[in-house]
Motif scaffolding. Structure first.
Motif, PDB file in Angstrom:
ATOM      1  N   ARG A  56      16.824  19.904   8.988  1.00  0.00           N
ATOM      2  CA  ARG A  56      17.699  18.945   8.305  1.00  0.00           C
ATOM      3  C   ARG A  56      19.061  19.531   7.953  1.00  0.00           C
ATOM      4  N   VAL A  57      19.300  20.800   8.308  1.00  0.00           N
ATOM      5  CA  VAL A  57      20.592  21.417   8.010  1.00  0.00           C
ATOM      6  C   VAL A  57      21.343  21.684   9.300  1.00  0.00           C
ATOM      7  N   LEU A  58      22.620  21.630   9.237  1.00  0.00           N
ATOM      8  CA  LEU A  58      23.489  21.860  10.389  1.00  0.00           C
ATOM      9  C   LEU A  58      23.114  20.908  11.527  1.00  0.00           C
ATOM     10  N   ASP A  59      23.856  20.925  12.609  1.00  0.00           N
ATOM     11  CA  ASP A  59      23.503  20.084  13.749  1.00  0.00           C
ATOM     12  C   ASP A  59      22.567  20.864  14.667  1.00  0.00           C
ATOM     13  N   ALA A  60      21.858  20.150  15.518  1.00  0.00           N
ATOM     14  CA  ALA A  60      20.819  20.759  16.357  1.00  0.00           C
ATOM     15  C   ALA A  60      21.378  21.860  17.258  1.00  0.00           C
ATOM     16  N   ARG A  61      22.517  21.643  17.876  1.00  0.00           N
ATOM     17  CA  ARG A  61      23.055  22.664  18.780  1.00  0.00           C
ATOM     18  C   ARG A  61      23.443  23.932  18.025  1.00  0.00           C
ATOM     19  N   THR A  62      23.924  23.777  16.813  1.00  0.00           N
ATOM     20  CA  THR A  62      24.250  24.960  16.011  1.00  0.00           C
ATOM     21  C   THR A  62      22.975  25.708  15.644  1.00  0.00           C
ATOM     22  N   ARG A  63      21.944  24.983  15.231  1.00  0.00           N
ATOM     23  CA  ARG A  63      20.660  25.630  14.913  1.00  0.00           C
ATOM     24  C   ARG A  63      20.094  26.345  16.144  1.00  0.00           C
ATOM     25  N   HIS A  64      20.149  25.683  17.293  1.00  0.00           N
ATOM     26  CA  HIS A  64      19.654  26.308  18.528  1.00  0.00           C
ATOM     27  C   HIS A  64      20.479  27.557  18.862  1.00  0.00           C
ATOM     28  N   SER A  65      21.792  27.458  18.700  1.00  0.00           N
ATOM     29  CA  SER A  65      22.664  28.606  19.001  1.00  0.00           C
ATOM     30  C   SER A  65      22.347  29.786  18.099  1.00  0.00           C
ATOM     31  N   ILE A  66      22.114  29.514  16.828  1.00  0.00           N
ATOM     32  CA  ILE A  66      21.750  30.578  15.890  1.00  0.00           C
ATOM     33  C   ILE A  66      20.425  31.209  16.308  1.00  0.00           C
ATOM     34  N   ALA A  67      19.431  30.389  16.610  1.00  0.00           N
ATOM     35  CA  ALA A  67      18.114  30.905  16.989  1.00  0.00           C
ATOM     36  C   ALA A  67      18.199  31.759  18.249  1.00  0.00           C
ATOM     37  N   VAL A 135      35.875  34.690   8.104  1.00  0.00           N
ATOM     38  CA  VAL A 135      35.895  34.178   9.483  1.00  0.00           C
ATOM     39  C   VAL A 135      35.052  32.912   9.592  1.00  0.00           C
ATOM     40  N   VAL A 136      33.863  32.932   9.025  1.00  0.00           N
ATOM     41  CA  VAL A 136      32.994  31.754   9.136  1.00  0.00           C
ATOM     42  C   VAL A 136      33.542  30.603   8.287  1.00  0.00           C
ATOM     43  N   ARG A 137      34.144  30.920   7.154  1.00  0.00           N
ATOM     44  CA  ARG A 137      34.789  29.859   6.343  1.00  0.00           C
ATOM     45  C   ARG A 137      35.983  29.279   7.092  1.00  0.00           C
ATOM     46  N   ASP A 138      36.789  30.155   7.717  1.00  0.00           N
ATOM     47  CA  ASP A 138      37.966  29.683   8.465  1.00  0.00           C
ATOM     48  C   ASP A 138      37.576  28.803   9.645  1.00  0.00           C
ATOM     49  N   ALA A 139      36.362  28.971  10.140  1.00  0.00           N
ATOM     50  CA  ALA A 139      35.874  28.125  11.242  1.00  0.00           C
ATOM     51  C   ALA A 139      35.494  26.737  10.741  1.00  0.00           C
ATOM     52  N   GLY A 140      35.430  26.565   9.412  1.00  0.00           N
ATOM     53  CA  GLY A 140      35.152  25.247   8.856  1.00  0.00           C
ATOM     54  C   GLY A 140      33.853  25.119   8.098  1.00  0.00           C
ATOM     55  N   TYR A 141      33.173  26.229   7.841  1.00  0.00           N
ATOM     56  CA  TYR A 141      31.894  26.163   7.131  1.00  0.00           C
ATOM     57  C   TYR A 141      32.099  26.342   5.626  1.00  0.00           C
ATOM     58  N   SER A 142      31.447  25.479   4.867  1.00  0.00           N
ATOM     59  CA  SER A 142      31.451  25.577   3.411  1.00  0.00           C
ATOM     60  C   SER A 142      30.396  26.607   2.988  1.00  0.00           C
ATOM     61  N   ASP A 143      30.447  26.996   1.738  1.00  0.00           N
ATOM     62  CA  ASP A 143      29.459  27.951   1.247  1.00  0.00           C
ATOM     63  C   ASP A 143      28.028  27.411   1.366  1.00  0.00           C
ATOM     64  N   PRO A 144      27.761  26.127   1.055  1.00  0.00           N
ATOM     65  CA  PRO A 144      26.401  25.616   1.280  1.00  0.00           C
ATOM     66  C   PRO A 144      25.984  25.683   2.760  1.00  0.00           C
ATOM     67  N   GLU A 145      26.925  25.479   3.661  1.00  0.00           N
ATOM     68  CA  GLU A 145      26.604  25.577   5.090  1.00  0.00           C
ATOM     69  C   GLU A 145      26.379  27.039   5.504  1.00  0.00           C
ATOM     70  N   ILE A 146      27.080  27.963   4.869  1.00  0.00           N
ATOM     71  CA  ILE A 146      26.852  29.384   5.145  1.00  0.00           C
ATOM     72  C   ILE A 146      25.438  29.766   4.706  1.00  0.00           C
ATOM     73  N   LEU A 147      25.003  29.235   3.569  1.00  0.00           N
ATOM     74  CA  LEU A 147      23.611  29.465   3.149  1.00  0.00           C
ATOM     75  C   LEU A 147      22.642  28.932   4.202  1.00  0.00           C
ATOM     76  N   ALA A 148      22.954  27.787   4.787  1.00  0.00           N
ATOM     77  CA  ALA A 148      22.101  27.220   5.834  1.00  0.00           C
ATOM     78  C   ALA A 148      22.094  28.115   7.070  1.00  0.00           C
ATOM     79  N   ILE A 149      23.246  28.644   7.464  1.00  0.00           N
ATOM     80  CA  ILE A 149      23.316  29.543   8.619  1.00  0.00           C
ATOM     81  C   ILE A 149      22.416  30.755   8.383  1.00  0.00           C
TER      82      ILE A 149
END
Length: 179
Positions: A56-67, A135-149
């Motif tokens: 339920r966090v981030l989009d599917a392609r981002t989750r797949h890319s992380i994995a 770097v990750v914030r500059d890419a557009g990620y908020s702190d809650p999204e960084i926690l999700a990453i």
């Protein structure tokens, strides 16, 4: 050959069968990793609950890319196989997208930043710098999204460790690469 006991589907302990049925409904088969984990229904529930929650966090392609990035960093052949399969079959990722993700990259700059950051989190054991966060914030990620990453990376790390300890036999169907 797998090093931990993998019960047959008929011998799965009570409490784990329903979870395996749900995995089969989602993937079309029960991967050996889940059958092995089913020998301990509490661990199976923990792994699948975390996976369900993190879907339920981030989009599917981002989750797949992380994995994929984390699995490559941990040299987990089983997880690379299953994440390649799910990324292609259910995530609509092309072979190029999958190869880039394994390297901690992506065509999409925002997704690339997440994959690189996740890989760096794992490789540094979480000891990231202020510059890494910038770097990750500059890419557009908020702190809650960084926690999700970070949490998606740890979810992948969990199954990487289970499969690396077990040396799980790869039983993943061949990938029909998305276009």
């Amino acid at each position: 050959m797998s090093r931990l006991t993998t019960p047959s589907l008929d011998d799965v302990p009570a409490g784990a069968r329903q979870i395996l049925d749900e995995v089969a409904a989602q993937l079309g088969f029960v991967p050996e990793m889940f059958r092995t984990i089913a020998s301990n229904p509490t661990v199976l529930e923990a792994v699948t609950s975390l996976q369900g929650t993190m879907s339920r966090v981030l989009d599917a392609r981002t989750r797949h890319s992380i994995a994929l990035a984390v699995s490559q960093a941990n040299e987990c052949n089983y997880c690379l196989a299953i994440h390649t399969y799910t990324s292609s079959e259910f995530g609509g990722m092309s072979s190029e997208d999958i190869d880039l993700a394994r390297a901690g990259n992506a065509v999409d700059p925002k997704r690339a930043a997440a994959a690189r950051f996740a890989r760096h989190v794992v490789e540094s054991r979480g000891q990231v710098s202020d510059a890494d966060l910038a770097v990750v914030r500059d890419a557009g990620y908020s702190d809650p999204e960084i926690l999700a990453i970070v949490t998606v990376a740890v979810q992948a790390l969990l199954t990487n460790f289970i499969n690396n300890v077990n040396q799980t036999d790869v039983d993943i169907p061949a990938v029909n690469a998305a276009g």
